[in-house]
Design a protein around this motif. Structure first.
Motif, PDB file in Angstrom:
ATOM      1  N   SER A 116      26.327  52.759  10.884  1.00 30.38           N
ATOM      2  CA  SER A 116      25.871  52.798   9.496  1.00 30.38           C
ATOM      3  C   SER A 116      26.624  51.821   8.596  1.00 30.38           C
ATOM      4  O   SER A 116      26.836  52.096   7.421  1.00 30.38           O
ATOM      5  N   LEU A 117      27.012  50.685   9.157  1.00 34.50           N
ATOM      6  CA  LEU A 117      27.665  49.674   8.329  1.00 34.50           C
ATOM      7  C   LEU A 117      26.594  48.973   7.487  1.00 34.50           C
ATOM      8  O   LEU A 117      25.699  48.318   8.024  1.00 34.50           O
ATOM      9  N   ASP A 118      26.678  49.158   6.178  1.00 34.31           N
ATOM     10  CA  ASP A 118      25.588  48.681   5.324  1.00 34.31           C
ATOM     11  C   ASP A 118      26.058  47.926   4.081  1.00 34.31           C
ATOM     12  O   ASP A 118      25.259  47.626   3.200  1.00 34.31           O
ATOM     13  N   ARG A 119      27.378  47.640   4.016  1.00 30.57           N
ATOM     14  CA  ARG A 119      27.838  46.930   2.826  1.00 30.57           C
ATOM     15  C   ARG A 119      29.183  46.278   3.100  1.00 30.57           C
ATOM     16  O   ARG A 119      29.947  46.723   3.956  1.00 30.57           O
ATOM     17  N   TRP A 120      29.457  45.242   2.311  1.00 29.17           N
ATOM     18  CA  TRP A 120      30.637  44.422   2.552  1.00 29.17           C
ATOM     19  C   TRP A 120      31.939  45.178   2.293  1.00 29.17           C
ATOM     20  O   TRP A 120      32.887  45.051   3.053  1.00 29.17           O
ATOM     21  N   ASP A 121      31.994  45.999   1.251  1.00 32.48           N
ATOM     22  CA  ASP A 121      33.282  46.659   0.977  1.00 32.48           C
ATOM     23  C   ASP A 121      33.656  47.613   2.108  1.00 32.48           C
ATOM     24  O   ASP A 121      34.822  47.746   2.459  1.00 32.48           O
ATOM     25  N   LEU A 122      32.664  48.231   2.727  1.00 34.95           N
ATOM     26  CA  LEU A 122      32.939  49.090   3.886  1.00 34.95           C
ATOM     27  C   LEU A 122      33.425  48.249   5.072  1.00 34.95           C
ATOM     28  O   LEU A 122      34.371  48.639   5.772  1.00 34.95           O
ATOM     29  N   ALA A 123      32.807  47.105   5.269  1.00 37.50           N
ATOM     30  CA  ALA A 123      33.218  46.223   6.379  1.00 37.50           C
ATOM     31  C   ALA A 123      34.674  45.782   6.215  1.00 37.50           C
ATOM     32  O   ALA A 123      35.463  45.817   7.168  1.00 37.50           O
ATOM     33  N   GLU A 124      35.015  45.385   4.989  1.00 40.34           N
ATOM     34  CA  GLU A 124      36.393  44.942   4.723  1.00 40.34           C
ATOM     35  C   GLU A 124      37.409  46.034   5.022  1.00 40.34           C
ATOM     36  O   GLU A 124      38.445  45.797   5.624  1.00 40.34           O
ATOM     37  N   LYS A 125      37.101  47.251   4.571  1.00 36.74           N
ATOM     38  CA  LYS A 125      38.025  48.373   4.766  1.00 36.74           C
ATOM     39  C   LYS A 125      38.092  48.761   6.241  1.00 36.74           C
ATOM     40  O   LYS A 125      39.157  49.107   6.752  1.00 36.74           O
ATOM     41  N   LEU A 126      36.945  48.738   6.929  1.00 34.34           N
ATOM     42  CA  LEU A 126      36.949  49.017   8.372  1.00 34.34           C
ATOM     43  C   LEU A 126      37.828  48.008   9.099  1.00 34.34           C
ATOM     44  O   LEU A 126      38.611  48.357   9.986  1.00 34.34           O
ATOM     45  N   GLN A 127      37.678  46.746   8.708  1.00 31.51           N
ATOM     46  CA  GLN A 127      38.489  45.691   9.317  1.00 31.51           C
ATOM     47  C   GLN A 127      39.981  45.967   9.130  1.00 31.51           C
ATOM     48  O   GLN A 127      40.754  45.927  10.091  1.00 31.51           O
ATOM     49  N   GLN A 128      40.380  46.296   7.884  1.00 31.28           N
ATOM     50  CA  GLN A 128      41.801  46.586   7.604  1.00 31.28           C
ATOM     51  C   GLN A 128      42.318  47.722   8.481  1.00 31.28           C
ATOM     52  O   GLN A 128      43.370  47.613   9.104  1.00 31.28           O
ATOM     53  N   LYS A 129      41.573  48.817   8.516  1.00 31.94           N
ATOM     54  CA  LYS A 129      42.043  50.011   9.240  1.00 31.94           C
ATOM     55  C   LYS A 129      42.051  49.762  10.750  1.00 31.94           C
ATOM     56  O   LYS A 129      42.931  50.248  11.457  1.00 31.94           O
ATOM     57  N   CYS A 130      41.047  49.052  11.252  1.00 32.24           N
ATOM     58  CA  CYS A 130      41.008  48.769  12.691  1.00 32.24           C
ATOM     59  C   CYS A 130      42.136  47.824  13.082  1.00 32.24           C
ATOM     60  O   CYS A 130      42.757  47.995  14.135  1.00 32.24           O
ATOM     61  N   ALA A 131      42.415  46.849  12.234  1.00 32.36           N
ATOM     62  CA  ALA A 131      43.514  45.923  12.520  1.00 32.36           C
ATOM     63  C   ALA A 131      44.832  46.695  12.561  1.00 32.36           C
ATOM     64  O   ALA A 131      45.650  46.507  13.470  1.00 32.36           O
ATOM     65  N   ALA A 132      45.008  47.601  11.596  1.00 36.03           N
ATOM     66  CA  ALA A 132      46.247  48.384  11.554  1.00 36.03           C
ATOM     67  C   ALA A 132      46.374  49.271  12.790  1.00 36.03           C
ATOM     68  O   ALA A 132      47.480  49.528  13.267  1.00 36.03           O
ATOM     69  N   ALA A 133      45.235  49.748  13.308  1.00 35.14           N
ATOM     70  CA  ALA A 133      45.250  50.636  14.477  1.00 35.14           C
ATOM     71  C   ALA A 133      45.197  49.848  15.786  1.00 35.14           C
ATOM     72  O   ALA A 133      45.212  50.439  16.866  1.00 35.14           O
ATOM     73  N   GLY A 134      45.100  48.525  15.684  1.00 35.34           N
ATOM     74  CA  GLY A 134      45.019  47.690  16.888  1.00 35.34           C
ATOM     75  C   GLY A 134      43.767  47.969  17.697  1.00 35.34           C
ATOM     76  O   GLY A 134      43.784  48.053  18.914  1.00 35.34           O
TER      77      GLY A 134
ATOM     78  N   LEU B  70      36.268  47.749  16.901  1.00 33.27           N
ATOM     79  CA  LEU B  70      35.230  48.764  16.690  1.00 33.27           C
ATOM     80  C   LEU B  70      33.843  48.129  16.791  1.00 33.27           C
ATOM     81  O   LEU B  70      33.578  47.096  16.166  1.00 33.27           O
ATOM     82  N   ASP B  71      32.984  48.759  17.580  1.00 33.67           N
ATOM     83  CA  ASP B  71      31.581  48.338  17.607  1.00 33.67           C
ATOM     84  C   ASP B  71      30.889  48.831  16.344  1.00 33.67           C
ATOM     85  O   ASP B  71      31.124  49.968  15.907  1.00 33.67           O
ATOM     86  N   VAL B  72      30.044  48.002  15.780  1.00 30.23           N
ATOM     87  CA  VAL B  72      29.279  48.411  14.602  1.00 30.23           C
ATOM     88  C   VAL B  72      27.820  47.976  14.746  1.00 30.23           C
ATOM     89  O   VAL B  72      27.511  46.972  15.383  1.00 30.23           O
ATOM     90  N   LEU B  73      26.947  48.770  14.168  1.00 35.36           N
ATOM     91  CA  LEU B  73      25.565  48.350  13.969  1.00 35.36           C
ATOM     92  C   LEU B  73      25.380  48.191  12.466  1.00 35.36           C
ATOM     93  O   LEU B  73      25.961  48.939  11.675  1.00 35.36           O
ATOM     94  N   ILE B  74      24.573  47.247  12.082  1.00 34.28           N
ATOM     95  CA  ILE B  74      24.257  47.078  10.662  1.00 34.28           C
ATOM     96  C   ILE B  74      23.041  47.952  10.348  1.00 34.28           C
ATOM     97  O   ILE B  74      21.985  47.801  10.981  1.00 34.28           O
ATOM     98  N   GLN B  75      23.218  48.866   9.392  1.00 38.48           N
ATOM     99  CA  GLN B  75      22.094  49.722   9.001  1.00 38.48           C
ATOM    100  C   GLN B  75      21.248  49.019   7.956  1.00 38.48           C
ATOM    101  O   GLN B  75      21.746  48.574   6.922  1.00 38.48           O
TER     102      GLN B  75
END
Ligand code: PLP
Length: 236
Positions: free
Chosen positions: A106-124, A127-132
């Motif tokens: 359910s990735l549907d907007r840039w601010d969510l993508a940016e935050k997902l990127q930050q958290k995934c990078a921090a967790a090493g 993440l697979d994503v589909l664009i909704q």
């Protein structure tokens, strides 16, 4: 009226869904292995989810973060893959990652993508994503607008910890199958457009579309993941 399904019902319903998937594939000359069955398990207890997992289902998804948090601990010893299919607020990303969700559909907007990127990078973590995509144009539905999809894909493709594997949509809720089909056809067209753009790191293989009521139409139009809830587990 549809009732909540008991154990026997769940097994029979699963068999019936698999038969529907096979028949729909056959109709358009696709191999049934091209279509994955994802169980939408909102409001379904871990005990009932386990019945489905014991019968060969592997892919499950919630659409509320709270249910992920409440239920997935009870499933940790039962092999499965979990996706997330609901609207995701950025302050809940950490819960999704902590609960080992493998794909956010359910990735549907840039601010969510940016935050997902930050958290995934921090967790090493990658993440697979589909664009909704909001293919029905209904104001009540989440999803990026069709004409903004390619631009969002380009932006997300540049994020090192997210891997775009496909597109997701919820078809119009309607008895008019022609209108429902138009939603799915649009998602397929967007896949073609994105592939034609040959964006580095982007392979749009998955089309997640079709639910209990419209999975045949979705498969005819190219679905690779159908998301089924009530037809397996009964009324919610
Ligand atoms: C609940 C849900 C489904 C499944 O719907 P059913 O009609 O019960 O099969 C599919 N996709 C999403 C995003 C859902 O929330």
């Amino acid at each position: 009226m549809m009732m909540q399904a008991n154990q026997d019902d769940i097994l029979n319903n699963l068999a019936a869904i698999r038969a529907r998937i096979r028949a729909a594939c056959e109709k358009v000359g696709r191999h049934p292995d091209e279509v994955k069955l994802l169980l939408a398990t909102k409001t379904v207890s871990p005990e009932r989810i386990k019945i489905a997992l014991a019968s060969g289902a592997t892919l499950i998804a919630e659409n509320k973060v709270q249910e992920v948090k409440d239920k997935y601990a009870a499933l940790k010893d039962t092999p499965h893959t979990a996706h997330f299919i609901g609207h995701l607020q950025t302050n809940k990303i950490k819960d999704i990652l902590r609960c080992d969700v493998a794909c956010v559909q359910s990735l549907d907007r840039w601010d969510l993508a940016e935050k997902l990127q930050q958290k995934c990078a921090a967790a090493g973590k990658i993440l697979d994503v589909l664009i909704q995509v909001n293919t029905s144009g209904e104001a009540s539905k989440f999803g990026v607008a069709p004409h903004e999809t390619l631009a969002l894909v380009r932006q997300v493709a540049a994020l090192p910890n997210l891997r775009i594997t496909g597109l997701m949509t919820i078809g119009l809720l309607s008895d008019d199958l022609a209108q429902v089909r138009a939603c799915f056809r649009l998602l397929k067209q967007l896949q073609n457009d994105i592939q034609a753009a040959a964006i580095e790191n982007v392979q749009i293989q998955e089309l997640s579309m079709g639910m209990s009521g419209d999975l045949e139409v979705a498969i005819e139009e190219g679905a690779t993941i159908v998301r089924v809830g009530s037809a397996v587990f009964g009324a919610r």
